[in-house]
Write an enzyme that holds these catalytic residues in place. Structure first.
Site, short mmCIF file in Angstrom:
data_model
loop_
_atom_site.label_atom_id
_atom_site.label_comp_id
_atom_site.label_asym_id
_atom_site.label_seq_id
_atom_site.Cartn_x
_atom_site.Cartn_y
_atom_site.Cartn_z
N GLU A 137 15.56 47.30 -11.87
CA GLU A 137 15.98 48.33 -10.92
C GLU A 137 15.33 48.19 -9.55
O GLU A 137 15.84 48.71 -8.56
CB GLU A 137 15.71 49.73 -11.52
CG GLU A 137 16.63 50.01 -12.70
CD GLU A 137 16.30 51.30 -13.46
OE1 GLU A 137 17.24 51.92 -13.98
OE2 GLU A 137 15.11 51.67 -13.54
N GLY B 28 23.53 56.65 -17.85
CA GLY B 28 24.68 56.80 -18.74
C GLY B 28 25.57 57.92 -18.22
O GLY B 28 25.08 58.96 -17.79
N MET C 273 16.35 58.72 -18.23
CA MET C 273 15.09 58.99 -18.91
C MET C 273 13.89 59.22 -17.98
O MET C 273 12.76 59.28 -18.46
CB MET C 273 14.77 57.83 -19.89
CG MET C 273 15.88 57.60 -20.92
SD MET C 273 15.59 56.21 -22.05
CE MET C 273 14.18 56.78 -22.97
N GLU C 274 14.13 59.36 -16.68
CA GLU C 274 13.00 59.49 -15.74
C GLU C 274 13.18 60.51 -14.62
O GLU C 274 12.19 61.03 -14.09
CB GLU C 274 12.70 58.13 -15.07
CG GLU C 274 12.29 57.03 -16.03
CD GLU C 274 13.47 56.30 -16.66
OE1 GLU C 274 14.59 56.43 -16.14
OE2 GLU C 274 13.28 55.60 -17.68
N ASP D 50 26.67 52.62 -18.49
CA ASP D 50 27.28 52.83 -19.81
C ASP D 50 27.72 54.29 -19.90
O ASP D 50 27.48 55.07 -18.98
CB ASP D 50 26.26 52.52 -20.92
CG ASP D 50 25.01 53.39 -20.79
OD1 ASP D 50 24.04 52.95 -20.17
OD2 ASP D 50 25.03 54.54 -21.30
O1 4EH Z 1 14.85 53.56 -18.28
C1 4EH Z 1 15.77 53.84 -19.32
C2 4EH Z 1 16.65 52.66 -19.61
C3 4EH Z 1 17.25 52.66 -21.01
S1 4EH Z 1 16.10 52.43 -22.32
C4 4EH Z 1 16.73 54.93 -18.86
N1 4EH Z 1 17.66 54.18 -18.02
C5 4EH Z 1 17.79 52.86 -18.62
C6 4EH Z 1 18.90 54.89 -17.69
C7 4EH Z 1 19.99 54.89 -18.74
C8 4EH Z 1 20.02 55.70 -19.89
N2 4EH Z 1 19.14 56.59 -20.40
C9 4EH Z 1 19.46 57.22 -21.55
C10 4EH Z 1 21.16 54.16 -18.74
N3 4EH Z 1 21.92 54.49 -19.82
C11 4EH Z 1 21.24 55.43 -20.55
C12 4EH Z 1 21.52 56.11 -21.75
N4 4EH Z 1 20.61 57.00 -22.23
N5 4EH Z 1 22.67 55.91 -22.43
C13 4EH Z 1 15.95 50.75 -22.57
C14 4EH Z 1 16.84 49.84 -22.14
N6 4EH Z 1 16.66 48.53 -22.34
C15 4EH Z 1 15.61 48.09 -22.99
C16 4EH Z 1 14.69 49.00 -23.45
N7 4EH Z 1 14.88 50.32 -23.24
#
Ligand code: 4EH
Length: 231
Positions: A13, A79, A173-174, A197
């Protein structure tokens, strides 16, 4: 001169941003790397926190308290909950909430703890600037509610619950961690996410495929915003 914090959660990112900085100086602090540098003459400090609310809280705090940043811009992927959002689309948070915060056993609403807020607004001025930049670039920026929690959501039922409970358009998630820190410390902040996604059963598959391209879409927009802020 002002110093702008640019934060992501994952290396993917922020790499497109670090690659474009001049005079980069890296500092290790609290088990994170902080990149100080400039972009077209504007001072910035760039870092990724690692995934989740706790790491994001630490990094946002360090960017403000140790590095003296006076504004914070978050760039990353999310997402989609809202059906209007497709992979690669940009969304900016009007407000953020924590979908996994639950003391409802005591009669409180989801996302609420005493002396906290269910949702925290991002800075209106930064949002207006973002909309100006989007117009210049011929892009559409959706403004909506972003829900944060310590879960990768890959489940239609959970995603729909977050959508109805919080009116959320996207999830990650942040973001809400950054909101809590910046709100408490009175630092204007902005959260941008490009969709990777749809938080459904295909989420992990789509995420792996689109993380890099969507992260780049968000990062490019943030750099245009830094240009506009430096004017
Ligand atoms: O930093 C986390 C990443 C996924 S966990 C949150 N980010 C990406 C955003 C995200 C997200 N969060 C919750 C994108 N799609 C999401 C979703 N639910 N469906 C991760 C990803 N790759 C390797 C390890 N952990």
């Amino acid at each position: 001169m002002s110093k702008i914090a640019i934060m992501g959660a994952m290396p993917e990112e922020i790499e497109p941003i670090i690659n474009k900085l001049d005079n980069v100086d890296m500092t290790l602090y609290g088990a994170n790397k902080y990149y100080e540098g400039s972009y077209h003459g504007q001072e910035v400090v760039v870092a990724y926190s690692k995934i989740g609310k706790v790491f994001a809280t630490l990094t946002a705090t360090v960017l403000i308290e140790k590095f003296g940043c006076d504004r914070l811009l978050f760039s990353g992927v999310a997402g989609a909950i809202n059906d209007e959002l497709n992979i690669g689309d940009l969304i900016i948070a009007k407000s953020l909430c924590q979908h996994d915060l639950d003391i409802t056993a005591f009669g409180h609403p989801f996302g609420y703890v005493p002396e906290g807020d269910v949702s925290i607004d991002t800075d209106q001025t930064l949002r207006n600037i973002a909309q100006d930049v989007a117009k210049q670039k011929g892009l559409t920026l959706k403004e909506g509610i972003i829900a944060t929690g310590d879960q990768f959501v890959a489940n239609e039922e959970r995603k729909n619950w977050i959508g109805t409970t919080f009116g959320a358009d996207a999830l990650e998630m942040e973001g809400a961690s950054v909101a809590v820190v910046c709100n408490a410390l009175n630092v204007p902040f902005f959260i941008l996410r490009a969709i990777s996604d749809s938080a459904d059963m295909d989420a992990s598959f789509n995420f792996d495929e689109f993380l890099e391209s969507s992260a780049k879409i968000s990062a490019d927009f943030i750099l245009s915003m830094v240009d506009e802020l430096g004017r």
